[in-house]
Design an enzyme around this catalytic site. Sequence first.
Site, PDB file in Angstrom:
ATOM      1  N   CYS A   4       1.010  -1.333   0.163  1.00 15.09           N
ATOM      2  CA  CYS A   4       0.448  -0.111  -0.168  1.00 15.09           C
ATOM      3  C   CYS A   4       0.613   1.186   0.146  1.00 15.09           C
ATOM      4  CB  CYS A   4      -1.319  -0.123   1.239  1.00 15.09           C
ATOM      5  SG  CYS A   4      -2.274   1.680   0.872  1.00 15.09           S
ATOM      6  N   CYS A  26      -0.487   4.492   2.488  1.00 16.20           N
ATOM      7  CA  CYS A  26      -0.474   4.053   4.198  1.00 16.20           C
ATOM      8  C   CYS A  26       1.124   3.964   4.114  1.00 16.20           C
ATOM      9  CB  CYS A  26      -0.653   2.562   4.055  1.00 16.20           C
ATOM     10  SG  CYS A  26      -1.968   1.833   3.243  1.00 16.20           S
ATOM     11  N   ASP A  27       1.791   3.811   3.408  1.00 18.76           N
ATOM     12  CA  ASP A  27       3.447   4.282   4.077  1.00 18.76           C
ATOM     13  C   ASP A  27       4.229   4.240   3.518  1.00 18.76           C
ATOM     14  OD1 ASP A  27       1.914   1.432   5.416  1.00 18.76           O
ATOM     15  OD2 ASP A  27       2.795  -0.038   4.295  1.00 18.76           O
TER      16      ASP A  27
END
Length: 332
Positions: free
Chosen positions: A135, A138-139
């Site tokens: 992701c 997200c990251d």
Amino acid sequence: MTTDRKYDIVIVGGGPAGLTAALYAGRARVRTVLLERGAPGGQLLNTEAIEDYPGFDHITGAQLAERMAEQARKFGVDIETANVTAIRNGGERKRVETESGTYEADFVILTAGGEPKKLGIPGESDFQGRGVSQCAICDGAFFKEQDVAVVGGGDAAVEEAAFLTRYARKVHLIHRRTHFRAQAILVEAARKNPKIEVILNTIVTEVQGDENGVTGISVKEHGASPRLLPVAGFFVFIGFQPNVQFFDHREHPKHDALNFLITDSTMETSVPGVYAAGDVRSQLTRQITTAVGDATTAAIDAVKKLEARKHQLTPVPVDAYGESDNLIIPAH
Ligand code: NAP
């Protein structure tokens, strides 16, 4: 096989969507059980740090999962460990079969998520959440001014590689073929992006790292010897499979070309009384925030229909614009 356990709502899957559906159903005081084969949390448990869930500028996936589960339990929801094997549409009552018995309910909310496909190479699982990610949204921000690699040749890999250039110093985009499967417009943009280095005809054979996380990956171009590519992050975008294996093909809810379940605006699938929320649902994106939103809608609609059924009332159908005046009209 044990006797049926009777509930109003059975929730299948204990990720953020399932735990949110549980919270709303529990607060509405309907008899609800959430079935999860592992610990509650789903993909949250594979996520080291979360910075894109409103209200928490930094929380670990495990902490968020624990808080969500506690909150649902507080409102009386049973959270049970069970491996669901089948969901049967018995008309007004659904049957959810598990390896440890059968559950019966008026409504099923399927929040079983899915699995990003994995390469299955050494180090990939060991460094999951510590440099290995599926992701970018997200990251990506954890890799400011660092070098990262993306593997995959579809739209997701090419698009996410471009997204990662917002943070990373350099993004190696690695694909096993000489041509991308992704849309030409995305590939063209990636090739023009000075931060992206495209590496074709190459596979990744190992993820390496130390106690601080990923330090590099081994890559092997067709016909050449393996070499080490030093990177701090490794993003795998080789496809995603929704967990929809519970349905008999005759009662399978409608799904899109990639097997994600199609719902209406209340999150109900083509099988009346079966809802889908979170990553298992056909939609634009798969985020914690969208999963909890879907699940909220599903639980509220299921509770509304349950109440109407109990009192033999007919809920006003959602109109063509997805709106309802929330009135309940007596059936007779
Ligand atoms: P995908 O289209 O199935 O592509 C998967 C890619 O991963 C392929 O290039 C495949 O290689 C590669 N791959 C698979 N297994 C591999 C392995 N073991 N080792 C190395 N490479 C491997 O998946 P996706 O990119 O996640 O997209 C899924 C769907 O969502 C697609 O329909 C896509 O169009 C859609 N999507 C659309 C957008 C958009 O429109 N903006 C964005 C994201 C996703 P091969 O080519 O060799 O098979």
